[in-house]
Every structure is written in structure tokens, then in C-alpha cells.
Design an enzyme around this catalytic site. Structure first.
Site, PDB file in Angstrom:
ATOM      1  CD  GLU A   1      -2.847   1.134   2.413  1.00  0.00           C
ATOM      2  OE1 GLU A   1      -3.182   0.033   2.901  1.00  0.00           O
ATOM      3  OE2 GLU A   1      -3.254   2.220   2.849  1.00  0.00           O
TER       4      GLU A   1
ATOM      5  CE  LYS B   1      -5.871  -1.445   5.682  1.00  0.00           C
ATOM      6  NZ  LYS B   1      -5.079  -0.569   4.820  1.00  0.00           N
TER       7      LYS B   1
ATOM      8  CG  ASP C   1       1.557 -16.304  11.443  1.00  0.00           C
ATOM      9  OD1 ASP C   1       0.822 -15.579  10.753  1.00  0.00           O
ATOM     10  OD2 ASP C   1       1.221 -17.424  11.851  1.00  0.00           O
TER      11      ASP C   1
ATOM     12  CG  HIS D   1      -3.779   7.662   0.406  1.00  0.00           C
ATOM     13  ND1 HIS D   1      -4.769   6.732   0.618  1.00  0.00           N
ATOM     14  CD2 HIS D   1      -2.897   7.490   1.397  1.00  0.00           C
ATOM     15  CE1 HIS D   1      -4.478   6.048   1.703  1.00  0.00           C
ATOM     16  NE2 HIS D   1      -3.356   6.486   2.189  1.00  0.00           N
TER      17      HIS D   1
HETATM   18  C1  MEV Z   1      -5.443   3.218   5.282  1.00  0.00           C
HETATM   19  O1  MEV Z   1      -4.773   2.047   4.909  1.00  0.00           O
HETATM   20  C2  MEV Z   1      -5.415   3.372   6.773  1.00  0.00           C
HETATM   21  C3  MEV Z   1      -6.261   4.504   7.325  1.00  0.00           C
HETATM   22  O2  MEV Z   1      -7.585   4.401   6.834  1.00  0.00           O
HETATM   23  C4  MEV Z   1      -6.233   4.384   8.824  1.00  0.00           C
HETATM   24  C5  MEV Z   1      -7.173   5.292   9.535  1.00  0.00           C
HETATM   25  O3  MEV Z   1      -8.210   5.692   8.977  1.00  0.00           O
HETATM   26  O4  MEV Z   1      -6.884   5.589  10.712  1.00  0.00           O
HETATM   27  C6  MEV Z   1      -5.722   5.840   6.877  1.00  0.00           C
END
Ligand code: MEV
Length: 461
Positions: free
Chosen positions: A100, A295, A311, A408
């Protein structure tokens, strides 16, 4: 027509063309041959592409092939590094494997930011790993009260050949408990075992011990004189480590005076602290936000776990279970503003190893560990946790200020430009042009077409 196959029959025939027996016994080239003929229109091209990703050194390829089954090629992912991580006053350059865009850039930016604010502080809270023998037994549960010590002694002595080495390294079996779970499922019991596995993640060690315990339990029950005939039988359901390790915890934190959050403007710094705090609170109360928030943490954690041959699936599974330990899924990180100090931290379970598994066999994982100074598993826990917190910090800082699309889109733009084989000059011009515009594949293509038509005849480099 009576003789032509029905729609169903022809579907089955088509599907059959895609099945094979004895695939695992074929050579790698034969596997590729079958695969490309069965599934790809451009079989020759596909074959070349799979082969092009073989490691040029045959012995290295053999190592990679040995990790899994039916391997036909390698799947490259970017290996990046995030320098300037100050963790407990030691500077690290973190290895990260991730597909990513923006993750490594975000980690690096957060690392640099906290470097000048004291860096990350990390400590190991606990290092216990767990495993269970799940079994069914019909009998008088009270009898086990008298037998607990005897059973534990038997289990320990019957597994000493497996545990001897680990004990030499300072680890081994810690506690053994017999748990009556009959209120949850008829006749269901567990032997719950906790382990110290030192620098290894310990999966093989734990599972070997548990399987030995299971066979030992069978004998123990069959031979126990206080048991009736019916009680002399036990049904072993399974013996397996638990990837949930709520007692293998690392704590990592950063903190600074609120006014130091932004160096130019105290007003902005206070606003940033307050918004950041609220963003964390939202992730603590709303599972939808908590999932995305966590995430982001695992963007950092997984990337370092993968780079060091650990892992990442077990780490993630564990983290998500931990995130809902009170019954609701919540943020793994926390934040407070007190007495003018902004603090941001997390306590997270991380079962990792620096010996065993892929760690020393995968050539790049080995290099990653070397890059980190060949850390112990405890040190690696702290490093990975810092990477996760940095990632979370960078994501939240962007979200509550500029939004994440800005960062991004920069990477997105550069990926599109690369795909469209833009020259250095075209890239430079495009970056300038898209500074205040929405990036999309078609917009970039249109821009490039126009740019190229204007510069036709003139070299665009
Ligand atoms: C993107 O991979 C991760 C984010 O969405 C985490 C977040 O929103 O805190 C930017």
C-alpha cells in the site's frame, strides 16, 4: 439435439478441463505448463512472466520453494525502510514489506516528528504464550480436584524430552490448568497451558508439547484407579496453541507538551491535540471507526512482521480479539491530554520471534533482523509496536488536518505516471499541474496526451 451435451453437462466438461490429479508431483515447469494452458489466453506470455520472477540464483529459489507447496513463481512486494525511529533512546531503521502506498512514507514522517520530541518509549509487560488440549470426558468432575497435581506431574515428566532445550534457553512450560467447561458444552474440558518461548514465536514447540500432553492424558485417564470404567475414556478433540495471547503484551507511547505538537503556532497545536484526542475517542466508542483505526495500526505492524519473517495473520487475529476484550470492538490505541501534556499510547499483544520459522531462513527476513541489530523477540515486540503506533499517529494527524487523500494522491499520481511511462520532465510538470486538482487515471492520461501533443517534436525529458 439429443446427442449434444446439455447446458449442465457442458458446464461440467468445462470445469473438468480445469481439474487435475497428481499436480503436486509435477515439476515446476510442468505445473506452469498445465496452468497456463488451462487458465490463460496468452499462455506463452503468462509462462514467461511466471518464469521471469524466479530468483536468478537457483539455491535461493529452492529456499523460497521450500516455504510452501505447489510454488510456481514468486510474488514480489516492495521492501521499504523507515529511518529515524527513536525507540527507548536507540535509533532504528525499520524494514517494511507492504503493497500500500503512503504507509512507509507515513511511518517515516511520524518517526522523524517524534525523533525531535523524545521518541517512542516502549516496555514489555508480559510474554506468556498459551495453548490448549480440548477434550471431552464423561464422569464426576470433582474427581479431577484430587488429581490435578498428579496429572500435572505426569504431563511435565512425559514431555521433558521436548522441553529440555527450551528450558536451557530459560523458557518452557509455565502453568498447567485443568478447566471444566461443561457449562458451555456437554462433557467439554481443557488443559490450558502457558509457555515462555524466549526468542521464538514458539508455535511448533507449543503444538508438540500439547500433542504429547494429549496422548499422555489418554493414558493417564485409562490407568487412573479412582476412575470408573466409563471415566477411563477420553475423547481428544484437538491440541493447539491459541493465537490469542492477552498476556504477551507490549506498551508503547509518545508524549510531548501540547505546544510542541506544532512548532510554529500554539493555537494550531492545541487544536491538533483536541481534534486528535476526539478522533481516538470516536475509535473507542464506534466499532466502524475502530476497525479502520486499528487497520491503520496493523498497516505498520504487519509490514514489519512480514519483513522480519513473522506470522502477520496470527498477530492480526490476536490484535482484533484483544480489541474487543470487553465485549465491544474498540481502538487499540489511546490518548490523553493532561497538565498540558499530550500522550498517545497503546498496549497490544504481539507474539513474535527472532529465531525459528522464516526468520533466519528467508534471505531478506534475515537482512531485516540484521538491519534492526539482531534484536531479541522482546526488542522486536517494542520495535513493531512503535511502527504500529507511528502509523496510527500519522494517519490520525492527516485525517484531522489535511485529510488522507492529499498524501495518497501524491503516490497515486506517481503510480499512474509510471504506468503511462512518463518521462522525468513530464512527471515534474504533472506534479506541479495536479497540486490543486483531483487525480484520476483519465485526468492524468488526458493531461499527458495534451502535454505530449504540445511538446511534440521537442524531446520531453
Ligand atoms: C489506510 O490504509 C489506513 C487509514 O484508513 C487508517 C485510519 O483511517 O486511521 C488511513
Amino acid at each position: 439435439n439429443k446427442n449434444s451435451p446439455s447446458l449442465f453437462e457442458s458446464k461440467v466438461m468445462k470445469e473438468k478441463a480445469h481439474t487435475i490429479s497428481g499436480f503436486s508431483k509435477l515439476s515446476k515447469n510442468e505445473k506452469i505448463e498445465w496452468l497456463v494452458e488451462s487458465y490463460f489466453e496468452d499462455s506463452n506470455e503468462a509462462k514467461k512472466e511466471f518464469q521471469a520472477h524466479w530468483h536468478p540464483d537457483e539455491s535461493q529459489q529452492k529456499i523460497l520453494d521450500g516455504f510452501s507447496e505447489n510454488t510456481i513463481s514468486n510474488f514480489p512486494l516492495p521492501f521499504g525502510v523507515a529511518p529515524n525511529f527513536l525507540i527507548n533512546n536507540k535509533t532504528y531503521c525499520l524494514p517494511m514489506v507492504i503493497e500500500e502506498s503512503s504507509v512507509v512514507a507515513a511511518a517515516s514522517s511520524a518517526a522523524k516528528y517524534w525523533y525531535s520530541r523524545g521518541g517512542f518509549k516502549a516496555e514489555i509487560i508480559s510474554t506468556k504464550k498459551l495453548g490448549h488440549v480440548h477434550f471431552c470426558w464423561n464422569g464426576d468432575a470433582n474427581k479431577w480436584l484430587q488429581l490435578k497435581d498428579k496429572l500435572e506431574k505426569t504431563l511435565r515428566s512425559h514431555s521433558s524430552d521436548i522441553t529440555a532445550n527450551m528450558e536451557k534457553r530459560g523458557g518452557g512450560i509455565e502453568d498447567i490448568e485443568l478447566l471444566d467447561k461443561t457449562d458451555l458444552m456437554d462433557a467439554y474440558y481443557q488443559i490450558k497451558v502457558s509457555f515462555e518461548t524466549c526468542d521464538s514465536m514458539g508455535a511448533n514447540f507449543i503444538n508438540s508439547v500439547l500433542e504429547r500432553f494429549a496422548s499422555c492424558l489418554k493414558e493417564f485417564v485409562a490407568e487412573e484407579p479412582s476412575f470408573t470404567n466409563q471415566e477411563k475414556e477420553v475423547e481428544i478433540i484437538m491440541s493447539i496453541l491459541s493465537n490469542y495471547t492477552p498476556e504477551c503484551i507490549v506498551r508503547v507511547s509518545v508524549e510531548c507538551a501540547i505546544e510542541d505538537l506544532k512548532l510554529n503556532n500554539e493555537e494550531d497545536a492545541r487544536a491538533l491535540a483536541n481534534k486528535f484526542y476526539k478522533a481516538v475517542q470516536i475509535a473507542k466508542i464506534d466499532p466502524y471507526r475502530a476497525t479502520t483505526h486499528n487497520k491503520g495500526i496493523f498497516n505498520g505492524i504487519d509490514a514489519i512482521a512480514l519483513a522480519t519473517g513473522n506470522d502477520f495473520r496470527s498477530i492480526e487475529a490476536c490484535g482484533h480479539t484483544y480489541a474487543c476484550r470487553d465485549g465491544q470492538y474498540r481502538s487499540l490505541s489511546d490518548c490523553k491530554i493532561e497538565d498540558g501534556i499530550f500522550s498517545f499510547w497503546m498496549e497490544i499483544p504481539l507474539a513474535v520471534g527472532t529465531v525459528g520459522g522464516l526468520t533466519k531462513v528467508h534471505p531478506i527476513a534475515k537482512r531485516s533482523l540484521e538491519l534492526l541489530g539482531n534484536p531479541s523477540s522482546n526488542e522486536l515486540m517494542m520495535i513493531i509496536a512503535a511502527g504500529g503506533l507511528a502509523q496510527n499517529f500519522a494517519a490520525l494527524r492527516s485525517l484531522v488536518t489535511t485529510g488522507i487523500q492529499k498524501g495518497h494522491m501524491k503516490m497515486h499520481l506517481s503510480n499512474i505516471l509510471n504506468q503511462l511511462q512518463a518521462s522525468d520532465k513530464e512527471i515534474k510538470e504533472a506534479i506541479f499541474y495536479f497540486k490543486d486538482k483531483v487525480v484520476s487515471h483519465s485526468a492524468v492520461r488526458e493531461y499527458l496526451d495534451l502535454f505530449r501533443s504540445k511538446t511534440q517534436g521537442k524531446p520531453a525529458f
